[in-house]
Write a protein that holds these residues in place. Structure first.
Motif, PDB file in Angstrom:
ATOM      1  N   LYS A 169       0.832  -1.201   0.000  1.00 44.87           N
ATOM      2  CA  LYS A 169       0.000   0.000   0.000  1.00 44.87           C
ATOM      3  C   LYS A 169       0.870   1.256   0.000  1.00 44.87           C
ATOM      4  O   LYS A 169       0.605   2.215  -0.740  1.00 44.87           O
ATOM      5  CB  LYS A 169      -0.917  -0.008   1.228  1.00 44.87           C
ATOM      6  CG  LYS A 169      -1.878   1.167   1.305  1.00 44.87           C
ATOM      7  CD  LYS A 169      -2.783   1.043   2.523  1.00 44.87           C
ATOM      8  CE  LYS A 169      -3.749   2.214   2.605  1.00 44.87           C
ATOM      9  NZ  LYS A 169      -4.651   2.093   3.789  1.00 44.87           N
ATOM     10  N   GLU A 170       1.927   1.245   0.801  1.00 49.52           N
ATOM     11  CA  GLU A 170       2.845   2.384   0.837  1.00 49.52           C
ATOM     12  C   GLU A 170       3.579   2.515  -0.494  1.00 49.52           C
ATOM     13  O   GLU A 170       3.785   3.629  -0.993  1.00 49.52           O
ATOM     14  CB  GLU A 170       3.852   2.206   1.971  1.00 49.52           C
ATOM     15  CG  GLU A 170       4.847   3.351   2.081  1.00 49.52           C
ATOM     16  CD  GLU A 170       5.841   3.152   3.204  1.00 49.52           C
ATOM     17  OE1 GLU A 170       6.715   4.018   3.373  1.00 49.52           O
ATOM     18  OE2 GLU A 170       5.757   2.117   3.906  1.00 49.52           O
ATOM     19  N   SER A 217       1.379   4.188  -3.007  1.00 54.47           N
ATOM     20  CA  SER A 217       1.159   5.607  -2.746  1.00 54.47           C
ATOM     21  C   SER A 217       2.389   6.454  -3.020  1.00 54.47           C
ATOM     22  O   SER A 217       2.271   7.619  -3.419  1.00 54.47           O
ATOM     23  CB  SER A 217       0.707   5.811  -1.292  1.00 54.47           C
ATOM     24  OG  SER A 217       1.740   5.449  -0.383  1.00 54.47           O
ATOM     25  N   TYR A 271      -6.759  -6.679   4.328  1.00 49.25           N
ATOM     26  CA  TYR A 271      -6.986  -7.024   2.905  1.00 49.25           C
ATOM     27  C   TYR A 271      -8.185  -6.251   2.361  1.00 49.25           C
ATOM     28  O   TYR A 271      -8.127  -5.682   1.257  1.00 49.25           O
ATOM     29  CB  TYR A 271      -7.183  -8.504   2.752  1.00 49.25           C
ATOM     30  CG  TYR A 271      -7.616  -8.966   1.377  1.00 49.25           C
ATOM     31  CD1 TYR A 271      -6.719  -8.983   0.314  1.00 49.25           C
ATOM     32  CD2 TYR A 271      -8.930  -9.370   1.138  1.00 49.25           C
ATOM     33  CE1 TYR A 271      -7.114  -9.402  -0.943  1.00 49.25           C
ATOM     34  CE2 TYR A 271      -9.333  -9.802  -0.112  1.00 49.25           C
ATOM     35  CZ  TYR A 271      -8.416  -9.806  -1.152  1.00 49.25           C
ATOM     36  OH  TYR A 271      -8.823 -10.225  -2.398  1.00 49.25           O
ATOM     37  N   GLU A 303      -9.509  -3.474   3.423  1.00 49.84           N
ATOM     38  CA  GLU A 303      -9.189  -2.060   3.326  1.00 49.84           C
ATOM     39  C   GLU A 303      -8.270  -1.803   2.140  1.00 49.84           C
ATOM     40  O   GLU A 303      -8.452  -0.821   1.396  1.00 49.84           O
ATOM     41  CB  GLU A 303      -8.524  -1.585   4.619  1.00 49.84           C
ATOM     42  CG  GLU A 303      -8.167  -0.098   4.614  1.00 49.84           C
ATOM     43  CD  GLU A 303      -7.511   0.339   5.912  1.00 49.84           C
ATOM     44  OE1 GLU A 303      -7.053   1.498   5.959  1.00 49.84           O
ATOM     45  OE2 GLU A 303      -7.440  -0.470   6.858  1.00 49.84           O
ATOM     46  N   PHE A 304      -7.312  -2.681   1.937  1.00 47.48           N
ATOM     47  CA  PHE A 304      -6.381  -2.543   0.824  1.00 47.48           C
ATOM     48  C   PHE A 304      -7.137  -2.596  -0.502  1.00 47.48           C
ATOM     49  O   PHE A 304      -6.928  -1.745  -1.375  1.00 47.48           O
ATOM     50  CB  PHE A 304      -5.347  -3.674   0.880  1.00 47.48           C
ATOM     51  CG  PHE A 304      -4.368  -3.675  -0.258  1.00 47.48           C
ATOM     52  CD1 PHE A 304      -3.212  -2.912  -0.197  1.00 47.48           C
ATOM     53  CD2 PHE A 304      -4.599  -4.444  -1.392  1.00 47.48           C
ATOM     54  CE1 PHE A 304      -2.301  -2.900  -1.241  1.00 47.48           C
ATOM     55  CE2 PHE A 304      -3.704  -4.446  -2.443  1.00 47.48           C
ATOM     56  CZ  PHE A 304      -2.544  -3.681  -2.370  1.00 47.48           C
ATOM     57  N   GLY A 320     -10.214  -1.977  -1.015  1.00 48.16           N
ATOM     58  CA  GLY A 320     -11.071  -0.800  -1.130  1.00 48.16           C
ATOM     59  C   GLY A 320     -10.311   0.431  -1.577  1.00 48.16           C
ATOM     60  O   GLY A 320     -10.831   1.264  -2.337  1.00 48.16           O
ATOM     61  N   ASP A 321      -9.067   0.542  -1.114  1.00 52.27           N
ATOM     62  CA  ASP A 321      -8.262   1.717  -1.447  1.00 52.27           C
ATOM     63  C   ASP A 321      -7.801   1.712  -2.902  1.00 52.27           C
ATOM     64  O   ASP A 321      -7.554   2.769  -3.494  1.00 52.27           O
ATOM     65  CB  ASP A 321      -7.043   1.813  -0.516  1.00 52.27           C
ATOM     66  CG  ASP A 321      -7.427   2.201   0.890  1.00 52.27           C
ATOM     67  OD1 ASP A 321      -8.535   2.730   1.075  1.00 52.27           O
ATOM     68  OD2 ASP A 321      -6.613   1.973   1.807  1.00 52.27           O
ATOM     69  N   ILE A 322      -7.603   0.500  -3.465  1.00 54.99           N
ATOM     70  CA  ILE A 322      -7.084   0.457  -4.838  1.00 54.99           C
ATOM     71  C   ILE A 322      -8.202   0.359  -5.844  1.00 54.99           C
ATOM     72  O   ILE A 322      -7.970   0.377  -7.033  1.00 54.99           O
ATOM     73  CB  ILE A 322      -6.097  -0.700  -5.019  1.00 54.99           C
ATOM     74  CG1 ILE A 322      -6.793  -2.065  -4.820  1.00 54.99           C
ATOM     75  CG2 ILE A 322      -4.921  -0.572  -4.078  1.00 54.99           C
ATOM     76  CD1 ILE A 322      -5.920  -3.252  -5.173  1.00 54.99           C
TER      77      ILE A 322
END
Length: 302
Positions: free
Chosen positions: A205-206, A209, A295, A297-298, A300-302
């Protein structure tokens, strides 16, 4: 032979300069650092290729991702994992994290970084030569994900491909390897594998970003829906996969039989059978508690 070696060394040196984007002139009596930082007009000596590094959680689809990339005619044939390169990068991190052991040898951490950068660039360039100088050079090792920060620093033009898979499927598959290796699968060990998985997602995730132009995410499911083809286009429009060539390779004619090899290895995608994760109810609860929310959240973010 010696002449060939000198030519290859000079070409590797030129590739280092090309990768790092250094174009300043060479001084009359350059120091080692100045040599590494400054050779002009050497890009043409290095060739123009793009390194691709594939990683992700073990059992998340790194092998099929790498194998499918290698079906493109402008990518090298499928090759074994680059564990040697991963070891080099791990050693670099150890040196940087222990400056008291490093600075005295090189004068500073920057001095060491110059050497490390040239070593990595030279390795990549020499592999490229040995594999026939393809337009894209694809490496793979699930254990090298944490070193992607160094690859980004040393080879800014490289593409970083990270595979992602459902935590229950990933961890269950990883535990099956552990069982074959004789590991006792305790609840504590399941928690350990689940924590590793979660930490890799947080790192990914980092990575996304901070290096969005360099990082490409591919979900394991994409290989069964066909969506991976559009994801590969994020690497380059020049990637043209040919599923009929999956696993064809002059470098790995047969897959070594190890605990990591499953019944799906060397099969075409259409022949791969997906099974339900083999976890006890208690093991599922552990994975749920540690990895599932991260997982979700990950994704959802992408």
């Amino acid at each position: 032979m010696l002449g060939d070696g000198l030519v290859k060394a000079n070409q590797a040196h030129a590739w280092f300069i090309f990768l790092c984007g250094t174009k300043s002139p060479v001084t009359a009596n350059p120091t080692g650092s100045e040599i590494m930082r400054s050779i002009s007009n050497t890009a043409e000596l290095s060739g123009n290729f793009t390194p691709i590094f594939v990683s992700g959680s073990p059992r998340s689809g790194t092998t099929v991702c790498h194998g499918m990339l290698c079906t493109s005619p402008n990518v090298n044939d499928y090759i074994a994992e680059c564990s040697y390169l991963t070891g080099m990068l791990d050693n670099i991190e150890a040196a940087v994290n222990n400056p008291v052991h490093t600075e005295g040898l090189f004068g500073s951490i920057d001095g060491f970084s110059d050497l490390a950068r040239e070593q990595i660039s030279s390795f990549v360039f020499n592999v490229w030569l040995n594999l026939g100088s393809p337009q894209f050079l694809a490496f793979k090792d699930p254990m090298m994900l944490g070193t992607f920060k160094w690859i980004h620093e040393f080879i800014p033009r490289a593409k970083l491909v990270v595979t992602v898979r459902d935590p229950f499927e990933t961890i269950a598959s990883y535990l099956s390897v552990d069982k074959k290796l004789g590991v006792e699968i305790t609840d504590e060990f399941v928690a350990h594998r689940s924590t590793e998985y979660a930490n890799r997602l947080l790192f990914t995730k980092e990575l996304v970003s901070t290096k969005p132009d360099q990082t490409v995410l591919i979900h394991y499911d994409d290989f069964f829906t066909g969506a991976y083809k559009s994801k590969f286009k994020e690497i380059s429009d020049d990637i043209e996969v040919d599923e009929s060539r999956l696993w064809e390779s002059q470098y790995v004619p047969e897959m070594p039989q190890t605990a990591w090899v499953t019944e799906n290895h060397r099969k075409k995608l259409s022949a791969v059978k997906r099974s339900q994760p083999d976890l006890t109810s208690n093991q599922r609860s552990i994975v749920e508690d540690i990895a599932s929310a991260i997982y979700a959240e990950f994704m959802g973010d992408i």
